[in-house]
Enzyme design. Structure first.
Site, PDB file in Angstrom:
ATOM      1  N   SER A  71       0.803  -1.225   0.000  1.00  0.00           N
ATOM      2  CA  SER A  71       0.000   0.000   0.000  1.00  0.00           C
ATOM      3  C   SER A  71       0.835   1.273   0.000  1.00  0.00           C
ATOM      4  O   SER A  71       0.336   2.344  -0.361  1.00  0.00           O
ATOM      5  CB  SER A  71      -0.940   0.020   1.210  1.00  0.00           C
ATOM      6  OG  SER A  71      -0.207  -0.065   2.418  1.00  0.00           O
TER       7      SER A  71
ATOM      8  N   ASP B 241      -4.317   7.554   8.019  1.00  0.00           N
ATOM      9  CA  ASP B 241      -5.390   6.704   8.542  1.00  0.00           C
ATOM     10  C   ASP B 241      -4.915   5.725   9.612  1.00  0.00           C
ATOM     11  O   ASP B 241      -5.588   4.745   9.899  1.00  0.00           O
ATOM     12  CB  ASP B 241      -6.043   5.933   7.395  1.00  0.00           C
ATOM     13  CG  ASP B 241      -5.037   5.064   6.635  1.00  0.00           C
ATOM     14  OD1 ASP B 241      -3.851   5.040   7.019  1.00  0.00           O
ATOM     15  OD2 ASP B 241      -5.434   4.409   5.649  1.00  0.00           O
TER      16      ASP B 241
ATOM     17  N   HIS C 115      -1.116   4.532   6.951  1.00  0.00           N
ATOM     18  CA  HIS C 115      -0.437   5.158   5.821  1.00  0.00           C
ATOM     19  C   HIS C 115      -0.155   6.629   6.089  1.00  0.00           C
ATOM     20  O   HIS C 115      -0.736   7.229   6.986  1.00  0.00           O
ATOM     21  CB  HIS C 115      -1.299   5.004   4.564  1.00  0.00           C
ATOM     22  CG  HIS C 115      -1.767   3.603   4.334  1.00  0.00           C
ATOM     23  ND1 HIS C 115      -3.038   3.170   4.669  1.00  0.00           N
ATOM     24  CD2 HIS C 115      -1.122   2.530   3.826  1.00  0.00           C
ATOM     25  CE1 HIS C 115      -3.159   1.878   4.365  1.00  0.00           C
ATOM     26  NE2 HIS C 115      -2.012   1.469   3.861  1.00  0.00           N
TER      27      HIS C 115
END
Length: 381
Positions: free
Chosen positions: A36, A344, A347
């Site tokens: 991610s 969040d 990240h």
């Protein structure tokens, strides 16, 4: 009184002579592998778009990234005057003429023995990403040879040898062990196997003509709010910057062995230019000095819901609930993401990603210490 010329001579003396003589690179394409931290839409294409407010700052809509805006890989593309990378898995409106992104959020180096529903880890592990690249390499040239409109959206054959191959993966492999209640020593024990598998993928890309590799080490896992929330960190485990020391020790161990792996790869792949980038140190510095750098509490997530870190793993960024027949977003973003480090809880914000990129682009945290624009050059060690 020291004049400008004397200062310039002094600075030049500090730079290895061979680096001064390097020619700038022309990277016609980027091929990225990762999780991610560099996913520009892979997981969203496969399992549904990351919901708003993801993407709100730069794209003003969800854009496949788990951030409010751009990721480090986006800034790398900008720095090389290339378009943002389309995800390999995204069939809608994608242009692969300047490369492709094989990263998906939740990816690990080695395949997990759990489903995505059970653990949250992507089934598209690094070995799968390697297979996808190999398939992309061969099929793209078959389609180009047909001469139809689709060929214009794919790289030229020579682009594969001139491209930059970027890697940012491994972080999820470390937390995977903890989720299975492994001890720190047990997690460390499988790190050599992780790096062996990473090495194998790089070697296969080399056989396909890949020559320029830009490899990020893993960041300080123990500084991520979701880790400190999930794994019940004790006060004795917190370091001077507020991070969980045991988890960071595992990250540092992974990075130590990764650097040794890079050294070995340079011996085995004599035509390759391999740059090792210490993003761990950059991210740790950002978190440790956040307020001096113009950021707020680095552990407080911008987009979340409740808890010590504004993070709840059951109510993630963009989560909704039905109120009076209407969908209401209950995990909303903060007023100003540009002053937050954590987007969040897992990240980074675009502002943090931009700051990190600005530190690494000139080679200050690289081995060899060459900037991104010179990363096609092999430098003797």
């Amino acid at each position: 009184m020291v004049n400008f010329t004397q200062i310039l001579i002094l600075l030049l003396c500090l730079v290895p002579t061979q680096i001064l003589c390097l020619s700038s690179c022309h990277f016609p394409a980027i091929f990225n592998f990762g999780d991610s931290n560099s996913d520009t839409g892979g997981l969203s294409a496969a399992f549904g778009q990351a919901p708003y407010p993801h993407g709100e700052t730069f794209f003003h809509a969800p854009a496949g990234r788990f951030s409010d805006g751009r990721l480090i890989i986006d800034f790398i593309a900008e720095g090389l005057d290339l378009p943002y990378l389309s995800a390999f898995l995204d069939s809608i409106g994608s242009n692969f003429s300047h490369g492709a992104n094989f990263a998906t959020a939740g990816s690990t180096i080695r395949p997990q023995n759990t489903t995505m529903a059970q653990s949250g880890y992507s089934p598209i592990s690094l070995d799968v990403q390697g297979v996808q690249f190999s398939d992309f390499h061969s099929r793209s040239q078959i389609i180009r040879q047909k001469g139809n409109i689709f060929g214009q959206l794919l790289p030229k054959e020579e682009d594969f040898s001139q491209a930059l191959y970027a890697f940012d993966i491994g972080q999820n492999d470390l937390t995977a062990g903890y989720k299975l209640n492994m001890s720190t020593e047990q997690v460390k024990a499988y790190v050599p196997d992780l790096l062996s598998q990473l090495s194998n993928v790089i070697k296969k890309i080399y056989t396909k003509g890949g020559r320029s590799f830009w490899i990020h080490n893993t960041g300080p896992v123990g500084c991520l709010p979701y880790v400190m929330d999930r794994f019940l960190v004790t006060a004795a485990q917190i370091d001077k910057y507020g991070c969980a020391n045991p988890f960071n020790e595992v990250s540092k161990y992974f990075n130590l062995l990764l650097k040794k792996t890079v050294v070995q790869l340079r011996k085995e792949l004599p035509l390759a230019a391999i740059t090792y980038v210490d993003v761990y140190l950059v991210k740790y510095s950002l978190i440790g000095h956040a307020k001096k750098l113009g950021f707020e509490n680095p552990f407080l997530a911008c987009c979340g819901h409740g808890g010590k870190y504004n993070y709840n793993r059951f109510i993630k960024c963009g989560s909704k609930k039905v109120v009076n027949g209407k969908d209401i977003v209950i995990a909303q973003s903060c007023k100003d993401p540009s002053v937050r480090v954590s987007w969040d809880g897992t990240h980074f914000t675009e502002a943090a990603n931009k700051w990190i990129f600005d530190q690494i682009v000139d080679g200050s945290f690289s081995d060899p210490p060459i900037p991104l624009s010179l990363a096609c050059n092999r430098v003797n060690h």
